[in-house]
Scaffold this active site. Structure first.
Site, PDB file in Angstrom:
ATOM      1  N   GLY A 189      28.160  40.469  16.750  1.00  0.00           N
ATOM      2  CA  GLY A 189      27.061  39.619  17.307  1.00  0.00           C
ATOM      3  C   GLY A 189      26.254  39.335  16.226  1.00  0.00           C
ATOM      4  N   SER A 190      24.802  39.189  16.498  1.00  0.00           N
ATOM      5  CA  SER A 190      23.865  38.641  15.543  1.00  0.00           C
ATOM      6  C   SER A 190      23.257  39.931  14.903  1.00  0.00           C
ATOM      7  CB  SER A 190      22.746  37.731  16.503  1.00  0.00           C
ATOM      8  OG  SER A 190      21.791  38.767  16.890  1.00  0.00           O
TER       9      SER A 190
ATOM     10  N   GLU B  83      29.702  44.074  13.009  1.00  0.00           N
ATOM     11  CA  GLU B  83      30.324  42.652  12.559  1.00  0.00           C
ATOM     12  C   GLU B  83      29.405  41.569  12.995  1.00  0.00           C
ATOM     13  OE1 GLU B  83      32.780  42.177  10.964  1.00  0.00           O
ATOM     14  OE2 GLU B  83      33.964  44.129  10.935  1.00  0.00           O
ATOM     15  N   LEU B  84      28.443  41.170  11.815  1.00  0.00           N
ATOM     16  CA  LEU B  84      27.246  40.360  12.231  1.00  0.00           C
ATOM     17  C   LEU B  84      27.402  38.771  11.730  1.00  0.00           C
ATOM     18  CD1 LEU B  84      24.639  43.012  11.321  1.00  0.00           C
ATOM     19  CD2 LEU B  84      25.948  42.598  13.461  1.00  0.00           C
TER      20      LEU B  84
ATOM     21  N   CYS C 180      31.947  33.113  13.799  1.00  0.00           N
ATOM     22  CA  CYS C 180      30.965  33.790  12.789  1.00  0.00           C
ATOM     23  C   CYS C 180      31.406  33.474  11.272  1.00  0.00           C
ATOM     24  CB  CYS C 180      31.125  35.341  12.844  1.00  0.00           C
ATOM     25  SG  CYS C 180      32.863  35.843  12.802  1.00  0.00           S
TER      26      CYS C 180
ATOM     27  N   GLU D 238      22.271  30.993  10.272  1.00  0.00           N
ATOM     28  CA  GLU D 238      23.575  30.476  10.995  1.00  0.00           C
ATOM     29  C   GLU D 238      23.430  29.731  12.118  1.00  0.00           C
ATOM     30  OE1 GLU D 238      27.420  33.475  12.517  1.00  0.00           O
ATOM     31  OE2 GLU D 238      25.066  34.025  13.131  1.00  0.00           O
TER      32      GLU D 238
END
Length: 472
Positions: free
Chosen positions: A225-226, A245-246, A279, A373
């Site tokens: 996510g963020s 996992e950003l 992402c 992003e």
């Protein structure tokens, strides 16, 4: 659909509508779970963790292989579910469903290869008659907190390795897209996974997330996510093991010797697939000033023919974003960049949750479409004069998940690979490419730890050192 909690399918007094982003029609409803549901689920998962720990790697592998077979049998249904709840086109849903089955299959294969190593203790002073080796053991209970954009594949990247390593698994799917994870849970149970060893709790991320992070019985959290949410999880998690996992704002460099046709084709795919909600989407397109006009014209010609609309209709190339509010945010960022001097080459229009594929030219590092992003169907072009400037611009970010370069010069390619601060580097391709078996993860604010079944199993198990003190 019901959620699976404490070893059984359950409803709650309140429910959440799952809607099609294209027309807001209700696809299904799911329970609105709570922190208390997490406590109840974990109580049963504790027993499940002991069951999984005592199960042989072979037996875990058989369960996962059977699940993969069932997923392939139901690929069409899974693909349609993905497309309906996310908004991605049906073709992309099919690819995700197929890849997801492969991740579960790979996890089953890796379960049989989970092993420790021999440690040469006799090479140390005092090591005579000492035999050393390591064992890898399960963490216990693994919590998987997953995002909306790949509601099946990214769940599989957490669930498959967790089971392969001998853990019990708690899934918290995104509230917008919980159906794919629930269908995966059904499949795993049908494949023989003990019901005590899995839970899939739906509901609001804030309350459920806090319950997961603060429950000391959960040993491992894997989150996608963020950066902002990931930071909060790490603050609450304490001594738990975490994989993060950003986000990213991936750079793709177009050198003056690049194959421009190949580059434009790759960026058209990488910048707009799943309406840019990936992402590792190509976002910052750093282009040699020597090929500026040729490349912009070529990219525009490819982007202009991308048809938006109903994700289930043939011919649609870009469906809606998952929420209208997200499309509105992209619209605001693009308009802001134009007001700051960027040039709108194509796109820039919004209709509900659908945002037209957009190219912005002459952007600068201080613009939000560059520094943050965007997570939407827009790319931002800027220019450089040489490879050193390209590397500097690529690194001018807090993120570092994926980056690409197009060049025919091996020295430029290797300088880029060595000097760009990114967990994934692509030569003569864009930032958006992932093989499910490869180690995948970011640097800097893009996260910690690696995914890919082999590597995730390592993250979801713990190492014990064994020393045998032998007689002379």
């Amino acid at each position: 659909m019901k959620m699976f909690c404490a070893g059984q399918w359950q409803d709650t007094k309140q429910s959440i509508n799952v809607t099609n982003p294209f027309d807001q029609s209700v696809i299904d409803t799911v329970p609105q779970g709570s922190g208390e549901d997490i406590q109840n689920a974990v109580g049963v998962l504790e027993r499940g963790a002991q069951i999984m720990k005592s199960m042989t790697a072979y037996d875990r592998s058989v369960i996962l292989q059977k699940a993969a077979e069932l997923m392939l049998e139901r690929q069409d249904d899974l693909a349609r579910t993905i497309s309906l709840e996310v908004g991605k086109i049906l073709g992309e849903g099919q690819v995700e469903a197929s890849r997801s089955a492969d991740v579960i299959r790979l996890s089953g294969e890796e379960a049989r290869r989970m092993t420790g190593e021999m440690i040469p203790l006799e090479g140390n002073a005092g090591g005579k008659n000492k035999l050393g080796f390591t064992l890898r053991v399960p963490c216990g209970i693994v919590a998987a907190i997953t995002p909306f954009n790949f509601p099946l594949n990214l769940v599989c990247h957490k669930v498959g390795p967790a089971i392969a390593a001998g853990n019990a698994i708690l899934i918290k799917p995104a509230s917008d897209t919980p159906l794919s994870a629930l269908k995966l849970t059904e499949i795993l149970l049908e494949a023989g996974l003990p019901p005590e060893a899995i839970a899939c709790v739906t509901g609001p991320g804030g309350e459920i997330g806090r319950a997961i992070c603060t429950d000391t019985r959960i040993r491992k959290i894997s989150f996608t996510g963020s950066y902002e949410v990931g930071t909060k999880i790490c603050e609450m998690a304490g001594m738990k093991r975490v994989t993060m996992e950003l986000g990213s704002n991936s750079p793709v460099v177009i050198m003056d010797d690049a194959d421009l046709e190949k580059a434009a084709t790759a960026i058209t795919m990488a910048g707009y697939a799943n309406a840019g909600q990936v992402c590792i989407s190509a976002q910052r397109i750093l282009t040699s000033s020597k090929v500026k006009t040729d490349f912009v014209d070529l990219l525009k010609s490819k982007v202009d023919v991308l048809q938006t609309g109903n994700q289930l209709e043939e011919g649609t190339k870009i469906g809606p974003m998952v929420r209208e509010s997200d499309a509105s945010r992209v619209e605001q960022w693009v308009n802001e960049a134009v007001s700051q001097g960027a040039r709108l080459i194509t796109g820039g229009q919004r209709q509900g949750a659908i945002y037209a594929p957009t190219i912005l030219d002459d952007t600068t590092p201080d613009m939000q479409v560059v520094k943050d992003e965007i997570f939407g169907p827009a790319v931002a072009l800027s220019y450089f004069d040489d490879i050193d400037e390209a590397v500097r611009l690529a690194n001018d970010t807090t993120y570092g998940l994926s980056a690409g370069i197009f060049t025919q010069d091996i020295d430029r390619a290797m300088k880029f690979a060595r000097q760009v601060e990114s967990g994934n580097i692509h030569i003569n391709w864009s930032s958006q490419w992932r093989a499910d078996a490869m180690p995948y993860g970011g640097l800097k604010h893009s996260g910690t730890g690696k995914e890919g079944p082999k590597y995730a199993i390592h993250e979801m198990s713990e190492e014990k050192m064994v020393v045998m003190h032998l007689a002379d």
